[in-house]
Scaffold this active site. Structure first.
Site, PDB file in Angstrom:
ATOM      1  N   GLU A  63      26.623  31.905  22.138  1.00  0.00           N
ATOM      2  CA  GLU A  63      26.284  31.311  22.344  1.00  0.00           C
ATOM      3  C   GLU A  63      24.397  31.153  22.289  1.00  0.00           C
ATOM      4  OE1 GLU A  63      28.607  29.018  22.688  1.00  0.00           O
ATOM      5  OE2 GLU A  63      28.801  28.428  24.311  1.00  0.00           O
ATOM      6  N   THR A  65      23.494  19.397  23.210  1.00  0.00           N
ATOM      7  CA  THR A  65      23.395  20.343  24.001  1.00  0.00           C
ATOM      8  C   THR A  65      22.333  21.182  24.701  1.00  0.00           C
ATOM      9  OG1 THR A  65      25.269  21.441  23.177  1.00  0.00           O
ATOM     10  CG2 THR A  65      24.838  22.917  25.112  1.00  0.00           C
TER      11      THR A  65
END
Lengths: 311, 311
Positions: free
Chosen positions: A131, A184
């Site tokens: 991530e 994001t």
């Protein structure tokens, strides 16, 4: 073991009130990673499907293989080599935990090929590293549920303290992905760094209500607690038709509806698959009325998380 | 019914991470209200013990009788008259829900004398009005548990949404009241109106952890979740020896320790009465070492809340 194939599911992070602390896995969609051992050391990406050529093919820059290299380094293994194929079955930047699913499938696959030196829980920090490679910060609210399954609570990031809570068996998730894209990093950037004490209290009340509602199978309480006064009011601005689609879900049987992760996907929770399907159809229709195509997935909560598909 | 006596227990509000949303009742101490019917309409305070003469004797200004008048008005009763005696068994401004216990004992007593026109749940807004009279704002985190018993969660204030969660039977509370006083209004005044998003996330994680830990009887999780990064760091400045007393509790068997309500009382939660007593003795000793006298109460969680003591 010369060939391993692993699947890791999409996930809904935040779950309305639980920004960065709640996440759950769905049954589909999900990403698949195939590893084929090769004699020479080193990891080579041989194919990526479903990404429209947008993910890096360089093993160090791609989050799936980057995580594998990180795991090998941690284990002190220098002579391992494999070829990697990644099948992406959900769009990038969708809010469905796309990068997390790929990273989780990757660590689960390589751990299997290595003879399972690490437990599922121990794989978590490595998947979180994926991530970090993909989005710049090591969040666990997608990676956790994709790896472990169930409804995950991250009590603390430092030290990492993560646990799952039981959910009612009749709880279904509707995921609707409109054909638009949000980065994001952008979705995080527009958030304010300060929250009013009043909103903090309101959000804590909903967090407590959602945990208790899920654990007690109190659908009314779940419904009343699916309220986000901090993140949704800001991020929903980036999603066209947000209010209308959310209202359509609630009007057609959903307990609640909010943004999945950082969006633009929306998720709804419903009691029973029929309500989840009705809510999904209404959501899709509402996007369509505004000329926005969308894809729809309905599934129960995935209790197992990622799976190895080869024997 | 010509005479009613009611008892309402002290309460611990906030419970570390749950500012304004968590509260639980203890078995002692608590306040007692005695009502004796009189022929003439109107409410008259005939005696208050234990307040060192500090509470108003005027029925409209005193929160106990003020709440009774509010209840009578709501019910449209104009011909009711009674004499009121209030026995305060805990110090004012102690952080143990002193004003809430009095108001709750008052509404429970008058409701009983009137033949129970309202349910316990329905009495809640009236008892909250007592908090408004006493402290300027209508909070439910002391009034709720004192009235209903158990571990109370206030999901929302507007509309009021309150529920209780089960707690492990072996959970004990230690309450230590140092002989110093903090005004509730001051304790609220020093709080910042803004919270960092980072701290909001940390607090939400602990709220989720405490609810899940209590419901699953997971004492380790309860312990890890009794962390307050928002309120305690500010309010603890008003309490001499706070850090030392908290550390003494944890070193002597408590799962966690924080400020009870707005202080200056501290509470600890422990597994088993022996740990609760050991933690209490250590807390009291630590205050004593700094020349501060304190009173100590150890009890399990009060599951029933206020009780009518007359038949």
């Amino acid at each position: 073991m010369n060939f391993v194939k692993a699947f890791a599911p999409a996930t809904v992070a935040n779950v309305a009130c639980g920004f960065d602390i709640f996440g759950f896995a769905v049954k589909e969609p999900g990403d698949t990673v195939e590893l084929r051992r090769r004699d020479e050391p080193g990891i080579v990406i041989t194919d990526i499907t479903g990404d429209e050529g947008r993910l890096p093919r360089n093993a160090e820059k791609n989050s799936v293989t980057g995580v594998m290299l990180y795991l090998l380094k941690h284990l002190g293994i220098t002579d391992f080599g494999c070829e990697v194929v990644l099948h992406k079955n959900m769009p990038l930047g969708s809010g469905m935990g796309s990068s997390a699913a790929s990273a989780v499938a990757g660590v689960v696959a390589i751990n299997e090929m290595l003879g399972k030196p690490l437990t599922r829980q121990e794989l978590l920090p490595f998947a979180m590293e994926g991530e970090r490679i993909a989005s710049g910060s090591a969040h666990a609210d997608n990676v956790g549920p994709s790896l472990l399954g169930g409804f995950v609570v991250i009590r603390s990031y430092n030290p990492l303290d993560i646990f799952t809570i039981p959910v009612p068996g009749d709880l279904y998730c509707t995921l609707v992905h409109p054909d638009i894209e949000i980065n994001t990093k952008d979705a995080r950037f527009i958030l304010r760094n300060e929250v009013s004490l009043k909103n903090t209290i309101a959000q804590m009340g909903n967090v407590a209500g959602l945990v208790a509602g899920l654990m007690q199978a109190d659908y009314d309480l779940i419904s009343r607690s699916m309220v986000d006064v901090i993140i949704e009011p800001v991020r929903s601005i980036l999603i066209p038709q947000f209010k209308e689609v959310k209202q359509a879900a609630i009007d057609h049987g959903a307990l609640g509806c909010s943004i999945s992760g950082s969006g633009p996907s929306l998720f709804a929770l419903s009691r029973g698959v029929e309500n989840a399907q009705k809510a999904g159809a209404a959501m899709k229709d509402t996007f369509a009325d505004a000329g926005i195509a969308s894809s729809l997935h309905v599934s129960s909560i995935n209790q197992g998380g990622a799976v190895v598909l080869t024997e």
